[in-house]
Design an enzyme around this catalytic site. Sequence first.
Site, PDB file in Angstrom:
ATOM      1  N   LYS A 117       0.739  -1.247   0.143  1.00  0.00           N
ATOM      2  CA  LYS A 117       0.242   0.100  -0.106  1.00  0.00           C
ATOM      3  C   LYS A 117       0.629   1.139  -0.163  1.00  0.00           C
ATOM      4  CE  LYS A 117      -3.848  -1.502   2.524  1.00  0.00           C
ATOM      5  NZ  LYS A 117      -5.407  -1.429   1.513  1.00  0.00           N
TER       6      LYS A 117
ATOM      7  N   ARG B 282      -9.586 -11.779   2.609  1.00  0.00           N
ATOM      8  CA  ARG B 282     -10.880 -13.306   1.474  1.00  0.00           C
ATOM      9  C   ARG B 282      -9.903 -14.278   1.538  1.00  0.00           C
ATOM     10  NH1 ARG B 282     -11.406  -9.591  -4.184  1.00  0.00           N
ATOM     11  NH2 ARG B 282     -11.381  -8.077  -2.281  1.00  0.00           N
TER      12      ARG B 282
END
Length: 498
Positions: A277, A351
């Site tokens: 990020k 996920r």
Amino acid sequence: MISSVKVVPLDRVAAPLLAVAVGELSSGKVPSSLLGLDANTGGELARLIDSGDFTGKRDQVSVVYPKKGAKRLVLVGLGPPAEITRGAVRRGAAVAGRKALELEAEIIAFHLAHETHCGVPPAVAGQVAVEGVAQGAWQFDSLKAREKEKKKGIRLLEIIATREERPDVERGRKIGAAVASGHQLARNLQALPGNVCTPSYLADIARRLGKAYGYKVTVLGRAEMAKAGMGGLLAVAQGSLQEPRFITIEYRNAGRTPPICFIGKGITFDSGGISIKPAEKMEEMKYDMSGAAAVLGLFETLAHIKPKANVVGIIPASENLPSGTAIKPGDVVRSLLGKTIEVVNTDAEGRLVLSDALAYARRFKPACVIDAATLTGAVIIGLGHHATGLMGNDDHLLYEVRHAGDLGGERCWPLPLWDEYREQIKSDIADVKNVGGRAAGTITAGWFLREFVDGFPWAHLDIAGTAWTDSARPDMAKGPTGVGVRLFTEFVLGRARG
Ligand code: BES
Ligand code: MN
Ligand code: ZN
């Protein structure tokens, strides 16, 4: 914070701060139930209202200094009477709690003016009064070394009620106090930095709850995960020196009824991994364990309410870091359900860990499974910070979850999982891939999870936009919101009542 219900005339309350919540006043006159208080202020209250300086509009706060009794009288506006729901009363109580913290009033009395009771029954008012005051008075100072910078928090809340309402208010107060303690635990965990709140730390909190309240707690480490076949969680964890933890916690109080299962994403720091990020705001990614915090908060709450229900909490916990051992874009892993996943972006790690948790949930033969996860930035684009994204495979369950969210003041809004979206996560070389492109990012994440749901009604809450607030609100300090604890609690209470 301790709380109690007291029956005492308002002008005889002896706390350092008496907060009175009032709906919007159409007449410019002192509500009749507050006339005694007005006399006690020498007409100050009447002048305040007559001048139009206090009208009772939402979040309005005015302080008056009575001649005897409470040291300060704090009027809090609740807004238009027709809009005074449990949410408005909770909010008013929170505004009062924030004011008490600001003024360092360690004891606060809270009263809901009778004119403004409206459709809120006494038990509900008692519950949300405690929830609200505790929410407003929350502060996180355990990492400040300098005592001078710490504010005195609220030690005691006295809810002022009438003799007739007292038993109902007391019943509500107990629930509110239970919810407040879970909410507080969740927010404290969220606020903790990644170097303190590690996966093992979350496991220790679960064990501590287990010990204190008699829950069965199991914690799996790397070796056991490998043996079980949790390829998703292990893939995320392989870049970090911190050991991942797969935590389950069980509350049993309803014989053999199938449990309600809550799963919370427990990424204690999300750097993105190799798909790293940007530096800006990366420090906020310590709250990527907010789903886990909500689950642990729920178990704190359950211990005090003891509803007739069976509840299982599941927390897949890991860090997501880049390193020489980290998972790489393009790698293919095998999740616990047996499906293979092409990891196109290592930043879509939530996920991956949830896929194992959803598959694991099957062993509890759950009545339903609800997961909460700070899963996608896209949900913030879609819904901002005012609603949690809601998806699932069972319309009735989704309705029930939404209702629980409305009761708890944690709104959810549904997003569709139509078949067309599923196309976006098809992989050329594996069963699924972990990203579905820019379009509908929250929904494709939801679809990814659905690929691992097998044989139970399931709801997914994307709390990325609601778990944290960047700026202070009238009813909440900036930072962690503890979202999920109240929704989960109301859901369990709803099911326990049948
Ligand atoms: N934890 C983040 C989602 C997030 C973003 C939470 C902002 C709170 C605030 C999640 O793991 C993530 O990185 N999601 C990616 C998915 C993408 C790579 C498909 C995202 O939303 O950018
Ligand atoms: Mn991520
Ligand atoms: Zn994440």
